[in-house]
Motif scaffolding. Structure first.
Motif, PDB file in Angstrom:
ATOM      1  N   SER A 183      44.807   7.051 -25.329  1.00  0.00           N
ATOM      2  CA  SER A 183      43.555   6.339 -25.057  1.00  0.00           C
ATOM      3  C   SER A 183      42.473   7.318 -24.600  1.00  0.00           C
ATOM      4  CB  SER A 183      43.764   5.275 -23.969  1.00  0.00           C
ATOM      5  OG  SER A 183      44.639   4.266 -24.410  1.00  0.00           O
ATOM      6  N   ILE A 184      41.232   7.009 -24.949  1.00  0.00           N
ATOM      7  CA  ILE A 184      40.085   7.791 -24.498  1.00  0.00           C
ATOM      8  C   ILE A 184      39.420   7.023 -23.359  1.00  0.00           C
ATOM      9  CG2 ILE A 184      37.857   8.768 -25.143  1.00  0.00           C
ATOM     10  CD1 ILE A 184      38.875   9.047 -27.981  1.00  0.00           C
ATOM     11  N   ILE A 185      39.318   7.673 -22.209  1.00  0.00           N
ATOM     12  CA  ILE A 185      38.803   7.023 -21.007  1.00  0.00           C
ATOM     13  C   ILE A 185      37.509   7.704 -20.579  1.00  0.00           C
ATOM     14  CG2 ILE A 185      39.311   6.387 -18.627  1.00  0.00           C
ATOM     15  CD1 ILE A 185      42.302   6.832 -19.283  1.00  0.00           C
ATOM     16  N   ALA A 186      36.484   6.928 -20.338  1.00  0.00           N
ATOM     17  CA  ALA A 186      35.244   7.449 -19.775  1.00  0.00           C
ATOM     18  C   ALA A 186      35.304   7.288 -18.264  1.00  0.00           C
ATOM     19  CB  ALA A 186      34.037   6.703 -20.348  1.00  0.00           C
ATOM     20  N   LYS A 241      48.639  12.863 -17.010  1.00  0.00           N
ATOM     21  CA  LYS A 241      50.059  12.527 -16.868  1.00  0.00           C
ATOM     22  C   LYS A 241      50.426  11.317 -17.723  1.00  0.00           C
ATOM     23  CE  LYS A 241      54.084  13.137 -14.813  1.00  0.00           C
ATOM     24  NZ  LYS A 241      54.892  14.366 -15.034  1.00  0.00           N
ATOM     25  N   ALA A 242      49.469  10.377 -17.890  1.00  0.00           N
ATOM     26  CA  ALA A 242      49.717   9.165 -18.669  1.00  0.00           C
ATOM     27  C   ALA A 242      49.543   9.385 -20.164  1.00  0.00           C
ATOM     28  CB  ALA A 242      48.789   8.051 -18.202  1.00  0.00           C
ATOM     29  N   GLY A 243      49.117  10.589 -20.551  1.00  0.00           N
ATOM     30  CA  GLY A 243      48.971  10.899 -21.968  1.00  0.00           C
ATOM     31  C   GLY A 243      47.656  10.445 -22.567  1.00  0.00           C
ATOM     32  N   SER A 244      46.643  10.234 -21.714  1.00  0.00           N
ATOM     33  CA  SER A 244      45.334   9.821 -22.197  1.00  0.00           C
ATOM     34  C   SER A 244      44.356  10.988 -22.177  1.00  0.00           C
ATOM     35  CB  SER A 244      44.782   8.673 -21.335  1.00  0.00           C
ATOM     36  OG  SER A 244      45.557   7.500 -21.513  1.00  0.00           O
ATOM     37  N   ASN A 272      22.295   6.166 -17.971  1.00  0.00           N
ATOM     38  CA  ASN A 272      21.775   6.583 -19.275  1.00  0.00           C
ATOM     39  C   ASN A 272      22.794   7.521 -19.933  1.00  0.00           C
ATOM     40  OD1 ASN A 272      20.121   7.037 -21.426  1.00  0.00           O
ATOM     41  ND2 ASN A 272      18.382   7.772 -20.241  1.00  0.00           N
ATOM     42  N   LEU A 273      23.938   6.958 -20.312  1.00  0.00           N
ATOM     43  CA  LEU A 273      25.040   7.761 -20.830  1.00  0.00           C
ATOM     44  C   LEU A 273      24.877   8.045 -22.329  1.00  0.00           C
ATOM     45  CD1 LEU A 273      28.003   5.984 -19.013  1.00  0.00           C
ATOM     46  CD2 LEU A 273      27.103   8.255 -18.517  1.00  0.00           C
ATOM     47  N   PRO A 274      25.420   9.172 -22.805  1.00  0.00           N
ATOM     48  CA  PRO A 274      25.267   9.530 -24.218  1.00  0.00           C
ATOM     49  C   PRO A 274      26.388   9.021 -25.110  1.00  0.00           C
ATOM     50  CG  PRO A 274      26.252  11.359 -23.054  1.00  0.00           C
ATOM     51  CD  PRO A 274      26.029  10.274 -22.030  1.00  0.00           C
ATOM     52  N   PHE A 275      27.310   8.236 -24.566  1.00  0.00           N
ATOM     53  CA  PHE A 275      28.466   7.806 -25.336  1.00  0.00           C
ATOM     54  C   PHE A 275      28.089   6.732 -26.350  1.00  0.00           C
ATOM     55  CE2 PHE A 275      30.618   8.703 -21.088  1.00  0.00           C
ATOM     56  CZ  PHE A 275      30.802  10.038 -21.402  1.00  0.00           C
ATOM     57  N   CYS A 292      35.023   4.698 -26.666  1.00  0.00           N
ATOM     58  CA  CYS A 292      36.080   4.859 -25.662  1.00  0.00           C
ATOM     59  C   CYS A 292      36.926   3.590 -25.601  1.00  0.00           C
ATOM     60  CB  CYS A 292      35.479   5.153 -24.289  1.00  0.00           C
ATOM     61  SG  CYS A 292      34.522   6.689 -24.197  1.00  0.00           S
ATOM     62  N   ASP A 293      38.168   3.760 -25.186  1.00  0.00           N
ATOM     63  CA  ASP A 293      39.071   2.619 -25.066  1.00  0.00           C
ATOM     64  C   ASP A 293      38.980   1.954 -23.704  1.00  0.00           C
ATOM     65  OD1 ASP A 293      40.518   2.929 -27.668  1.00  0.00           O
ATOM     66  OD2 ASP A 293      41.025   4.864 -26.792  1.00  0.00           O
ATOM     67  N   ALA A 294      38.551   2.714 -22.714  1.00  0.00           N
ATOM     68  CA  ALA A 294      38.473   2.180 -21.355  1.00  0.00           C
ATOM     69  C   ALA A 294      37.481   3.013 -20.558  1.00  0.00           C
ATOM     70  CB  ALA A 294      39.846   2.199 -20.685  1.00  0.00           C
ATOM     71  N   ALA A 295      37.065   2.473 -19.430  1.00  0.00           N
ATOM     72  CA  ALA A 295      36.145   3.195 -18.554  1.00  0.00           C
ATOM     73  C   ALA A 295      36.485   2.892 -17.102  1.00  0.00           C
ATOM     74  CB  ALA A 295      34.694   2.812 -18.847  1.00  0.00           C
ATOM     75  N   ILE A 296      36.294   3.882 -16.258  1.00  0.00           N
ATOM     76  CA  ILE A 296      36.396   3.683 -14.823  1.00  0.00           C
ATOM     77  C   ILE A 296      35.099   4.187 -14.194  1.00  0.00           C
ATOM     78  CG2 ILE A 296      38.918   3.778 -14.709  1.00  0.00           C
ATOM     79  CD1 ILE A 296      38.721   6.665 -13.803  1.00  0.00           C
ATOM     80  N   CYS A 297      34.660   3.499 -13.169  1.00  0.00           N
ATOM     81  CA  CYS A 297      33.438   3.866 -12.459  1.00  0.00           C
ATOM     82  C   CYS A 297      33.677   3.521 -11.006  1.00  0.00           C
ATOM     83  CB  CYS A 297      32.237   3.118 -13.041  1.00  0.00           C
ATOM     84  SG  CYS A 297      30.648   3.607 -12.368  1.00  0.00           S
ATOM     85  N   ILE A 298      34.094   4.506 -10.231  1.00  0.00           N
ATOM     86  CA  ILE A 298      34.602   4.264  -8.878  1.00  0.00           C
ATOM     87  C   ILE A 298      33.623   4.788  -7.830  1.00  0.00           C
ATOM     88  CG2 ILE A 298      36.506   4.744  -7.294  1.00  0.00           C
ATOM     89  CD1 ILE A 298      38.279   5.058  -9.787  1.00  0.00           C
TER      90      ILE A 298
END
Length: 277
Positions: A191-194, A209-212, A260-263, A268-274
């Protein structure tokens, strides 16, 4: 395990439905053994033909799924031509599948011209950009997404100033939020994660570690630079393994404002914003 440590060239090609490439063997005098091609966005069928072959077994059809990588080495590199027939569809496992726009990333090791009386051939030097991490400018045409000056002064500038101390008290301690890591670990491998507002990249280890594949962005370049080389002593076992690998040497990061992200959409398959907004 086969390794190709001298890869020094990347070619990016876009194939629209109906487009292909003729049958060929990549010039042996120009490229060393070991050709790798990554398929993005669309599947396709690549055809291999043995040079000079006339038997039915001298023709092979290979399905290249999106996000797959194909390696051509040894006889596959030198004794078989490869091609992609220009057409709108492919037949995959008995089903007719319409092609989408496909992007291929071809990695090769380019060779120098023969030098001197010996005719010795060597790998060309590897050049790496000094512009790291890359910086994305804001789109000033979209007023609603421009960062106010007060935020630049009282938030962005502060994080730039305290980046080293922040990393020392956060990343090095190896404290990862359980719910965030659970989310990362439940995603399928590949998976591709932003990671938006990734800071010093403390969740990079969990994704690795999770292979992403994780792509981190943050407005603070000094904070991103603390992510180089890993967590620098993180106590979490995932961080320890990440630090011991070479994956932490140059992570996928860029300087960008979360507003204002360039993606590209659906890239992406998922995103986190913490702890950002």
């Amino acid at each position: 395990i086969m390794t190709f440590p001298n890869i020094n060239q990347l070619t990016v090609n876009e194939y629209k439905p109906g487009q292909g490439i003729g049958s060929h063997v990549d010039t042996p005098s120009a490229f060393e053994d070991g050709l790798l091609s990554i398929s993005l966005n669309s599947d396709c069928v690549m055809e291999f033909r043995k040079v000079g072959g006339t038997k039915p077994t001298d023709r092979k059809l290979v399905h290249l799924p999106r996000r797959s990588i194909v390696l051509m080495s040894g006889s596959a590199r030198y004794e078989w031509e490869h091609m992609i027939v220009g057409r709108m569809t492919d037949t995959i496992e008995g089903k007719v599948v319409r092609r989408q726009v496909r992007v291929s990333l071809t990695l090769r090791t380019a060779l120098s011209l023969p030098s001197g009386s010996s005719g010795k051939v060597t790998c060309l030097d590897l050049y790496q950009s000094d512009l790291f991490p890359p910086r994305v400018k804001q789109n000033e045409e979209v007023d609603n997404f421009l960062t106010p000056e007060c935020e630049k002064k009282n938030v962005h500038a502060v994080y730039d100033a305290i980046a080293t101390q922040w990393h020392h008290t956060r990343g090095k301690r190896g404290i990862l939020w359980p719910k965030a890591t659970d989310f990362i670990e439940m995603l399928p491998k590949g998976s591709i994660i932003a990671d938006v507002g990734c800071g010093d990249g403390k969740y990079f280890a969990a994704a690795w570690k999770a292979g992403s594949i994780i792509v981190g962005s943050d407005i603070s370049e000094p904070l991103l630079r603390t992510a180089l080389g890993g967590t620098d002593g993180g106590k979490d076992l995932r961080q320890v393994a990440y630090d011991q690998s070479k994956a932490s040497t140059r992570p996928n990061v860029l300087v960008a404002d979360c507003m204002n992200l360039p993606f590209r959409t659906e890239s992406c398959d998922a995103a986190i914003c913490i702890a950002v907004m």
